[in-house]
Design a protein around this motif. Structure first.
Motif, PDB file in Angstrom:
ATOM      1  N   PRO A  20     -41.856  -1.489 -11.700  1.00  0.00           N
ATOM      2  CA  PRO A  20     -40.731  -2.376 -11.359  1.00  0.00           C
ATOM      3  C   PRO A  20     -40.582  -3.544 -12.331  1.00  0.00           C
ATOM      4  O   PRO A  20     -39.473  -3.960 -12.646  1.00  0.00           O
ATOM      5  CB  PRO A  20     -41.082  -2.886  -9.962  1.00  0.00           C
ATOM      6  N   LYS A  21     -41.734  -4.034 -12.820  1.00  0.00           N
ATOM      7  CA  LYS A  21     -41.699  -5.165 -13.732  1.00  0.00           C
ATOM      8  C   LYS A  21     -40.934  -4.802 -15.012  1.00  0.00           C
ATOM      9  O   LYS A  21     -40.127  -5.589 -15.526  1.00  0.00           O
ATOM     10  CB  LYS A  21     -43.138  -5.570 -14.084  1.00  0.00           C
ATOM     11  N   LEU A  22     -41.204  -3.601 -15.527  1.00  0.00           N
ATOM     12  CA  LEU A  22     -40.530  -3.161 -16.751  1.00  0.00           C
ATOM     13  C   LEU A  22     -39.088  -2.763 -16.475  1.00  0.00           C
ATOM     14  O   LEU A  22     -38.180  -3.090 -17.242  1.00  0.00           O
ATOM     15  CB  LEU A  22     -41.284  -1.967 -17.357  1.00  0.00           C
ATOM     16  N   LEU A  23     -38.892  -2.062 -15.361  1.00  0.00           N
ATOM     17  CA  LEU A  23     -37.569  -1.460 -15.125  1.00  0.00           C
ATOM     18  C   LEU A  23     -36.507  -2.498 -14.771  1.00  0.00           C
ATOM     19  O   LEU A  23     -35.343  -2.330 -15.110  1.00  0.00           O
ATOM     20  CB  LEU A  23     -37.690  -0.408 -14.005  1.00  0.00           C
ATOM     21  N   HIS A  24     -36.899  -3.596 -14.096  1.00  0.00           N
ATOM     22  CA  HIS A  24     -35.847  -4.496 -13.630  1.00  0.00           C
ATOM     23  C   HIS A  24     -35.159  -5.232 -14.776  1.00  0.00           C
ATOM     24  O   HIS A  24     -34.075  -5.777 -14.587  1.00  0.00           O
ATOM     25  CB  HIS A  24     -36.340  -5.420 -12.506  1.00  0.00           C
ATOM     26  N   THR A  25     -35.793  -5.228 -15.968  1.00  0.00           N
ATOM     27  CA  THR A  25     -35.095  -5.825 -17.113  1.00  0.00           C
ATOM     28  C   THR A  25     -34.812  -4.794 -18.212  1.00  0.00           C
ATOM     29  O   THR A  25     -34.360  -5.164 -19.291  1.00  0.00           O
ATOM     30  CB  THR A  25     -35.918  -6.971 -17.725  1.00  0.00           C
ATOM     31  N   ARG A  27     -33.301  -2.436 -20.807  1.00  0.00           N
ATOM     32  CA  ARG A  27     -31.962  -2.482 -21.399  1.00  0.00           C
ATOM     33  C   ARG A  27     -31.061  -1.341 -20.907  1.00  0.00           C
ATOM     34  O   ARG A  27     -29.881  -1.517 -20.678  1.00  0.00           O
ATOM     35  CB  ARG A  27     -32.077  -2.393 -22.923  1.00  0.00           C
ATOM     36  N   PHE A  28     -31.668  -0.157 -20.758  1.00  0.00           N
ATOM     37  CA  PHE A  28     -30.843   1.021 -20.483  1.00  0.00           C
ATOM     38  C   PHE A  28     -30.151   0.973 -19.118  1.00  0.00           C
ATOM     39  O   PHE A  28     -29.247   1.732 -18.860  1.00  0.00           O
ATOM     40  CB  PHE A  28     -31.659   2.319 -20.647  1.00  0.00           C
ATOM     41  N   ARG A  29     -30.595   0.014 -18.251  1.00  0.00           N
ATOM     42  CA  ARG A  29     -29.995  -0.014 -16.917  1.00  0.00           C
ATOM     43  C   ARG A  29     -28.502  -0.307 -16.982  1.00  0.00           C
ATOM     44  O   ARG A  29     -27.735   0.185 -16.158  1.00  0.00           O
ATOM     45  CB  ARG A  29     -30.691  -1.031 -16.021  1.00  0.00           C
ATOM     46  N   THR A  30     -28.089  -1.100 -17.986  1.00  0.00           N
ATOM     47  CA  THR A  30     -26.670  -1.427 -18.069  1.00  0.00           C
ATOM     48  C   THR A  30     -25.875  -0.267 -18.678  1.00  0.00           C
ATOM     49  O   THR A  30     -24.670  -0.223 -18.552  1.00  0.00           O
ATOM     50  CB  THR A  30     -26.433  -2.672 -18.955  1.00  0.00           C
ATOM     51  N   ARG A  31     -26.597   0.673 -19.309  1.00  0.00           N
ATOM     52  CA  ARG A  31     -25.888   1.774 -19.962  1.00  0.00           C
ATOM     53  C   ARG A  31     -25.688   2.955 -19.030  1.00  0.00           C
ATOM     54  O   ARG A  31     -24.806   3.766 -19.254  1.00  0.00           O
ATOM     55  CB  ARG A  31     -26.641   2.191 -21.232  1.00  0.00           C
ATOM     56  N   SER A  32     -26.500   3.086 -18.027  1.00  0.00           N
ATOM     57  CA  SER A  32     -26.252   4.114 -17.019  1.00  0.00           C
ATOM     58  C   SER A  32     -26.751   3.634 -15.662  1.00  0.00           C
ATOM     59  O   SER A  32     -27.835   3.999 -15.220  1.00  0.00           O
ATOM     60  CB  SER A  32     -26.939   5.421 -17.400  1.00  0.00           C
ATOM     61  N   PRO A  33     -25.951   2.772 -15.008  1.00  0.00           N
ATOM     62  CA  PRO A  33     -26.415   2.198 -13.741  1.00  0.00           C
ATOM     63  C   PRO A  33     -26.752   3.255 -12.685  1.00  0.00           C
ATOM     64  O   PRO A  33     -27.709   3.092 -11.945  1.00  0.00           O
ATOM     65  CB  PRO A  33     -25.243   1.333 -13.281  1.00  0.00           C
ATOM     66  N   TRP A  34     -25.968   4.338 -12.635  1.00  0.00           N
ATOM     67  CA  TRP A  34     -26.230   5.272 -11.532  1.00  0.00           C
ATOM     68  C   TRP A  34     -27.543   6.012 -11.727  1.00  0.00           C
ATOM     69  O   TRP A  34     -28.278   6.242 -10.765  1.00  0.00           O
ATOM     70  CB  TRP A  34     -25.070   6.231 -11.309  1.00  0.00           C
ATOM     71  N   ALA A  35     -27.887   6.357 -12.984  1.00  0.00           N
ATOM     72  CA  ALA A  35     -29.170   7.049 -13.222  1.00  0.00           C
ATOM     73  C   ALA A  35     -30.325   6.095 -12.946  1.00  0.00           C
ATOM     74  O   ALA A  35     -31.360   6.498 -12.391  1.00  0.00           O
ATOM     75  CB  ALA A  35     -29.228   7.570 -14.652  1.00  0.00           C
ATOM     76  N   THR A  36     -30.144   4.805 -13.292  1.00  0.00           N
ATOM     77  CA  THR A  36     -31.180   3.811 -13.013  1.00  0.00           C
ATOM     78  C   THR A  36     -31.334   3.627 -11.502  1.00  0.00           C
ATOM     79  O   THR A  36     -32.449   3.486 -10.993  1.00  0.00           O
ATOM     80  CB  THR A  36     -30.823   2.466 -13.668  1.00  0.00           C
ATOM     81  N   MET A  37     -30.202   3.640 -10.812  1.00  0.00           N
ATOM     82  CA  MET A  37     -30.240   3.514  -9.350  1.00  0.00           C
ATOM     83  C   MET A  37     -31.032   4.664  -8.735  1.00  0.00           C
ATOM     84  O   MET A  37     -31.878   4.467  -7.854  1.00  0.00           O
ATOM     85  CB  MET A  37     -28.802   3.502  -8.819  1.00  0.00           C
ATOM     86  N   THR A 220     -41.644  -6.267  -5.205  1.00  0.00           N
ATOM     87  CA  THR A 220     -40.646  -5.877  -4.201  1.00  0.00           C
ATOM     88  C   THR A 220     -39.380  -6.718  -4.375  1.00  0.00           C
ATOM     89  O   THR A 220     -38.286  -6.267  -4.090  1.00  0.00           O
ATOM     90  CB  THR A 220     -41.176  -6.048  -2.767  1.00  0.00           C
ATOM     91  N   ARG A 221     -39.575  -7.951  -4.872  1.00  0.00           N
ATOM     92  CA  ARG A 221     -38.414  -8.804  -5.131  1.00  0.00           C
ATOM     93  C   ARG A 221     -37.613  -8.276  -6.331  1.00  0.00           C
ATOM     94  O   ARG A 221     -36.384  -8.267  -6.314  1.00  0.00           O
ATOM     95  CB  ARG A 221     -38.877 -10.239  -5.391  1.00  0.00           C
ATOM     96  N   TYR A 222     -38.349  -7.834  -7.364  1.00  0.00           N
ATOM     97  CA  TYR A 222     -37.663  -7.265  -8.531  1.00  0.00           C
ATOM     98  C   TYR A 222     -36.783  -6.085  -8.121  1.00  0.00           C
ATOM     99  O   TYR A 222     -35.638  -5.966  -8.557  1.00  0.00           O
ATOM    100  CB  TYR A 222     -38.665  -6.769  -9.581  1.00  0.00           C
ATOM    101  N   GLY A 223     -37.359  -5.224  -7.305  1.00  0.00           N
ATOM    102  CA  GLY A 223     -36.630  -4.026  -6.890  1.00  0.00           C
ATOM    103  C   GLY A 223     -35.359  -4.387  -6.152  1.00  0.00           C
ATOM    104  O   GLY A 223     -34.283  -3.872  -6.436  1.00  0.00           O
ATOM    105  N   ARG A 224     -35.485  -5.350  -5.245  1.00  0.00           N
ATOM    106  CA  ARG A 224     -34.342  -5.766  -4.440  1.00  0.00           C
ATOM    107  C   ARG A 224     -33.252  -6.351  -5.334  1.00  0.00           C
ATOM    108  O   ARG A 224     -32.067  -5.997  -5.214  1.00  0.00           O
ATOM    109  CB  ARG A 224     -34.845  -6.807  -3.451  1.00  0.00           C
ATOM    110  N   GLU A 225     -33.647  -7.222  -6.256  1.00  0.00           N
ATOM    111  CA  GLU A 225     -32.648  -7.836  -7.136  1.00  0.00           C
ATOM    112  C   GLU A 225     -32.015  -6.813  -8.067  1.00  0.00           C
ATOM    113  O   GLU A 225     -30.803  -6.820  -8.293  1.00  0.00           O
ATOM    114  CB  GLU A 225     -33.294  -8.959  -7.954  1.00  0.00           C
ATOM    115  N   ALA A 226     -32.865  -5.920  -8.600  1.00  0.00           N
ATOM    116  CA  ALA A 226     -32.355  -4.921  -9.547  1.00  0.00           C
ATOM    117  C   ALA A 226     -31.335  -4.004  -8.879  1.00  0.00           C
ATOM    118  O   ALA A 226     -30.290  -3.693  -9.453  1.00  0.00           O
ATOM    119  CB  ALA A 226     -33.519  -4.094 -10.098  1.00  0.00           C
ATOM    120  N   GLY A 283     -26.314 -13.164 -18.007  1.00  0.00           N
ATOM    121  CA  GLY A 283     -26.360 -12.146 -16.960  1.00  0.00           C
ATOM    122  C   GLY A 283     -25.898 -10.792 -17.470  1.00  0.00           C
ATOM    123  O   GLY A 283     -24.909 -10.685 -18.182  1.00  0.00           O
ATOM    124  N   ALA A 284     -26.645  -9.751 -17.073  1.00  0.00           N
ATOM    125  CA  ALA A 284     -26.358  -8.409 -17.579  1.00  0.00           C
ATOM    126  C   ALA A 284     -25.008  -7.891 -17.090  1.00  0.00           C
ATOM    127  O   ALA A 284     -24.316  -7.160 -17.793  1.00  0.00           O
ATOM    128  CB  ALA A 284     -27.461  -7.453 -17.150  1.00  0.00           C
TER     129      ALA A 284
END
Lengths: 322, 112
Positions: A20-25, A27-37, A220-226, A283-284
């Motif tokens: 979670p620490k790595l994933l919540h920031t 870069r690729f999350r903004t490029r494919s939000p649904w796959a990250t979700m 758990t906070r990272y996950g919720r925010e992400a 903000g991303a």
């Protein structure tokens, strides 16, 4: 079974802390939000399963060579109060302690999920009652009957999910109607309706409960925010499918709480949209609207989806393996 | 025939505007619609169950008053929407979610 318990424990630790620490920031999350979700949902499920599974598997290890068989032996011996057979199997108090720990942890997670669900549901029901009594339906037919207007000067918009899509509503304030132009308003409504159509409130529920159940675990906070951030990105994509990026950006700029205040937003230096313009925005969500990110390649998306499926299959398979 | 929801809204509006407790008969008279007193009593009972009105049992007939003003209820709603406490349940997703005030201000400058 001890190696299996160890493997699950390692998986639980990896999924609870570094991932979670790595994933919540990432870069690729903004490029494919649904796959990250999808990946986040898999991490939450697999993380919970291995966290609960590891102590249970260790506790069951003297009773048999696989989980289903060991479980039935343990239950049978306990019900028969067959202590001599248990002694023969070399059941140590540690095994019983871990078994109880796993069961309690599993119960705690499930109960917190149920309680969070009930609390959120009742808060939404109460809110809906107030909206029904205090708001008026939007006059424009094209916005649909499910758009309500509350009389307040602060510009704002939000959605209130109901049990079905038909009972969900989008709420706009009078202040927002006065601030935004017609196309900007349409973009806001499309954003909110994407939240509702894609049932984003269900995707965030498990993370809300996860955070409530283990608040001492920083991730758990990272996950919720992400996950909340990803739902906003997905809703932005839904809005941009029908409306322009400029309208969406403008409506975001104008619906912050400061925007309504006099003197806010001095229109001095107008820069063209695009690279450079976003340098002061951290903000991303806004970043990717200002400088559209290249979508992930098909291979990368396939990789993320496969990783998610593997995360779900591996702990489940290990637990049920004969 | 207006729906129960519409009736609840008009009864609440009446109680908010009048600013004083009203009996079911008075509510019935002041509402323009041709309503039976029993219907009004049903609506008032529903509103009481929702915690929106308070019944004064000391008088006969019972009088009903709004629990809070319209403004107080609006504030209650907005607190839920705007609430910024970090560990509040995410009951509602605000449109501006994830965008800070300073970012929005920068964005306004960029957009001109």
């Amino acid at each position: 079974m001890e190696p299996l318990a160890l493997l699950l424990a390692a998986l639980a630790v990896i999924l609870a802390i570094p991932v979670p620490k790595l994933l919540h920031t990432a870069r690729f999350r903004t490029r494919s939000p649904w796959a990250t979700m999808l990946l986040w949902q898999a991490i939450a499920l697999a993380g919970g399963l291995s966290m609960v599974g590891a102590p249970i598997v260790y506790g069951l290890s003297p009773f048999g060579s696989n989980v289903p068989q060991a479980l039935s032996t343990a239950v049978r011996l306990t019900l028969d109060e067959d202590y001599s057979a248990m002694a023969g199997l070399q059941v140590h108090p540690w095994h019983l302690f871990c078994l109880c720990l796993g069961l309690l942890l599993g119960g705690h997670l499930l109960l917190t999920l149920a309680r969070t669900y009930a609390r959120v549901l009742s808060a939404r029901r109460r809110h809906r009652q107030l909206v029904d009594l205090l708001s008026t339906p939007a006059p424009h037919g094209d916005h649909g009957a499910e758009t309500q207007i509350i009389e307040h000067d602060a510009p704002m918009a939000y959605c209130l999910p109901g049990r079905t899509n038909a009972s969900s509503i989008t709420v706009l304030s009078r202040g927002l109607l006065n601030t935004l132009s017609e196309p900007e308003l349409a973009a806001v409504i499309a954003h909110e309706q994407t939240h509702l159509k894609q049932r984003h409130h269900l995707l965030t529920m498990a993370f809300e409960a996860w955070y409530r159940a283990l608040p001492w675990l920083p991730t758990t906070r990272y996950g919720r925010e992400a996950v909340l951030e990803l739902t906003e990105m997905l809703a932005d994509e839904g809005a941009m499918a029908e409306h322009s990026r400029e309208d969406l950006l403008r409506s975001l700029a104008l619906s912050s709480s400061e925007a309504g205040a006099p003197g806010a937003g001095s229109p001095e230096d107008t820069k063209p949209l695009g690279a450079g313009a976003s340098s002061e925005i951290t903000g991303a969500r806004l970043q990717r609207l200002l400088v559209p990110a290249r979508p992930l390649s098909r291979t990368a998306v396939t990789g993320l989806v496969s990783a998610s499926l593997a995360l779900l299959a591996v702990p489940t398979g290990l637990l049920l393996l004969r | 025939m207006a729906s129960l929801g519409d009736l609840e809204r008009s009864v609440m509006t009446l109680l908010w505007d009048s600013g004083q407790p009203l009996s079911a008969n008075e509510v019935c008279e002041q509402l323009d619609d041709d309503l039976a007193v029993t219907t009004v009593l049903t609506v008032l009972a529903r509103l009481e169950k929702k915690g929106m009105v308070q019944r004064e049992r000391s008088s006969r007939p019972h009088r009903y008053a709004a629990m809070a003003t319209r403004e107080e209820h609006t504030v209650e709603m907005l607190n839920e929407v705007l609430g910024t406490a970090p560990d509040r349940e995410a009951v509602l997703a605000r449109f501006i979610g994830g965008v800070s005030d300073s970012e929005a201000a920068s964005l306004r400058r960029i957009l001109g």
